[in-house]
Design a protein around this motif. Structure first.
Motif, short mmCIF file in Angstrom:
data_model
loop_
_atom_site.label_atom_id
_atom_site.label_comp_id
_atom_site.label_asym_id
_atom_site.label_seq_id
_atom_site.Cartn_x
_atom_site.Cartn_y
_atom_site.Cartn_z
N UNK A 363 -21.43 -18.96 64.14
CA UNK A 363 -20.56 -19.58 63.10
C UNK A 363 -21.12 -21.18 62.82
N UNK A 364 -20.64 -21.42 61.43
CA UNK A 364 -20.92 -22.79 60.84
C UNK A 364 -22.53 -23.15 61.05
N UNK A 365 -23.13 -22.60 59.99
CA UNK A 365 -24.77 -22.67 60.10
C UNK A 365 -24.91 -23.39 58.60
N UNK A 366 -25.70 -24.47 58.89
CA UNK A 366 -25.97 -25.42 57.62
C UNK A 366 -27.26 -25.16 57.16
N UNK A 367 -27.61 -24.79 56.07
CA UNK A 367 -29.14 -24.81 55.27
C UNK A 367 -29.01 -25.78 54.13
N UNK A 386 -27.56 -11.19 60.63
CA UNK A 386 -26.67 -10.22 61.25
C UNK A 386 -25.79 -11.21 62.21
N UNK A 387 -24.64 -10.57 61.74
CA UNK A 387 -23.39 -11.28 62.61
C UNK A 387 -23.46 -12.99 62.78
N UNK A 388 -23.56 -13.47 61.53
CA UNK A 388 -23.29 -14.82 61.42
C UNK A 388 -21.82 -15.09 60.45
N UNK A 389 -21.31 -16.14 61.06
CA UNK A 389 -20.12 -16.62 59.98
C UNK A 389 -19.97 -17.84 59.65
N UNK A 390 -19.87 -18.19 58.24
CA UNK A 390 -19.78 -19.39 57.78
C UNK A 390 -21.24 -20.17 57.65
N UNK A 391 -22.03 -19.43 56.75
CA UNK A 391 -23.30 -20.04 56.44
C UNK A 391 -23.15 -21.11 55.28
N UNK A 392 -23.58 -22.21 55.45
CA UNK A 392 -23.24 -23.22 54.52
C UNK A 392 -24.50 -23.85 53.73
N UNK A 393 -25.02 -23.40 52.68
CA UNK A 393 -26.02 -23.95 52.01
C UNK A 393 -25.71 -25.25 50.85
#
Length: 404
Positions: A363-367, A386-393
């Motif tokens: 959860x909550x991964x910033x790029x 696969x199975x990640x929630x809330x990717x924030x570019x």
């Protein structure tokens, strides 16, 4: 003197300046007193031959014991020369005036027979607070003959272990050709590691450069690592860790994990990798965990200002690490992970991979400001998730962020 300064200067600011100067003079005097009182415990005075073949371990231990049990300032000296040593255990509690100094100027050569180490450690320092280990010398474990015995369930001796201690300063040493890991920081707090050089061939197995386990408040800076495994690996219970200005390659990159292999592992967090460079490594910024892990978290993890040159997996979260034969998913909850300003070249067509637990999604991964260009056989790049929630570019992200 302080009173006369106040009368002469006539202002509060200048009075404070005077007091600062007075305190500095007093501190310098105290430092000179400590230096004058320092006793050097030279291992050659305790029988060390330094011929490269005689086992000088007992001389090192005896010099340590004499210094540790003394009352004044202490410097344990390994002078220039080649000192072959088997297992060395240096234990506290010490009565010497802190900080104790271990001054390694020469080369320590390990007994190359891995079976001669009863606790899988070559040099072990334990239960010693306020210690400085430095000197510019080399710990050469002569590991080449041991690597053929290295297996998942047959661990080779660690070259240098710092365990159950506080306020350690480790600097300016060369670690060469470890049989197993080059160094471990275990169950310790407030540790600074700087200006280290750690070297082993790319094909050497399980020769991690620096591994942390239950280590808190750790800084590792200005260090060069090239090994056959992770340059730096952050294990169970490690928190408040800063890795800065580290050059990695060859090796398996900069890793949080692997996590969750053993049932007693606990959470990790507040970990930052900053201003690091990697060249020719199999991974860049990596988080990894096993299936069927204990319930734990890995949170507030930052990889920023990372430069990559021909790296296979620049950005990767792998929660299926060595777990193909285990059906149960990882119970490590990974969240608040920040990949910022990571740039360079990759030999992979999938340089960004988030392969998370299906039962405990990331959860909550910033790029932010990512620029990864393909080289060699890689003709194009893409991101996979696969199975990640809330990717924030944010900013420019190349390749574009994955859709989960």
């Amino acid at each position: 003197m302080a009173t006369s300064c106040v009368h002469m200067m006539g202002s509060l600011a200048l009075s404070i300046s005077c007091l600062i100067i007075i305190n500095a003079i007093a501190a310098a005097g105290e430092q000179r007193r400590l230096l004058q009182a320092e006793t050097v415990y030279d291992i050659t005075k305790y029988g060390a031959k330094g011929d490269g073949t005689t086992d000088d371990a007992m001389s090192f231990i005896q010099a340590w014991r004499a210094g540790c049990d003394s009352k004044g300032g202490v410097r344990i000296l390994i002078p220039p020369g080649k000192f072959m040593m088997g297992e060395v255990i240096l234990s506290g509690e010490c009565t010497a005036t802190p900080p104790m100094i271990v001054d390694i100027q020469g080369t320590l050569l390990a007994n190359p027979d891995p079976s001669s180490y009863s606790n899988e450690k070559w040099i072990l320092i334990e239960h010693v607070d306020n210690i400085k280990i430095t000197g510019g010398g080399t710990l050469n474990a002569q590991g080449a003959n041991a690597w053929k015995y290295a297996k998942e369930d047959a661990h080779m001796p660690v070259s240098f272990t710092f365990q159950s201690s506080k306020n350690g300063d480790i600097s300016n040493l060369n670690l060469l050709d470890a049989m197993g890991f080059h160094s471990k920081l275990i169950d310790s707090d407030n540790i600074k590691v700087t200006k280290m050089t750690i070297t082993a061939p790319e094909e050497s197995p399980n020769t991690d450069g620096i591994h942390l386990s239950n280590a808190t408040n750790v800084e590792i800076t200005d260090t060069v690592i090239g090994t056959g495994d992770d340059c730096i690996s952050i294990g169970t219970g490690s928190k408040n860790v800063l890795i800065k200005n580290v050059k990695c390659g060859p090796g398996h990159g900069l890793a949080v994990g692997s996590l969750g292999k053993r049932p007693d592992e606990i959470s990790v967090g507040n970990i930052t990798f900053s201003s690091c460079s990697l060249a020719g490594t199999t991974n860049g910024a990596r988080i990894k965990s096993y299936h069927k892990s204990p319930v734990m978290t890995a949170t507030n993890i930052v990889f920023e200002d990372i430069t990559l040159d021909n790296v296979k997996n620049p950005i990767i979260i792998d929660q299926h690490y060595f777990s193909k034969m285990v059906a149960e998913q990882s119970n490590v909850k990974i969240s608040d992970v920040h990949f910022r300003r990571i740039k360079g070249t990759t030999i992979s067509e999938i340089p960004i991979l988030f392969n998370c637990s299906t039962t405990n999604p990331c959860e909550n991964i910033e790029l932010a400001d990512i620029d990864l260009k393909p080289v060699g056989a890689a003709k194009s790049v893409e991101s996979v998730c696969v199975s990640a929630i809330g990717i924030k570019p944010s900013g420019t992200v190349n390749p574009p962020p994955p859709k989960c």
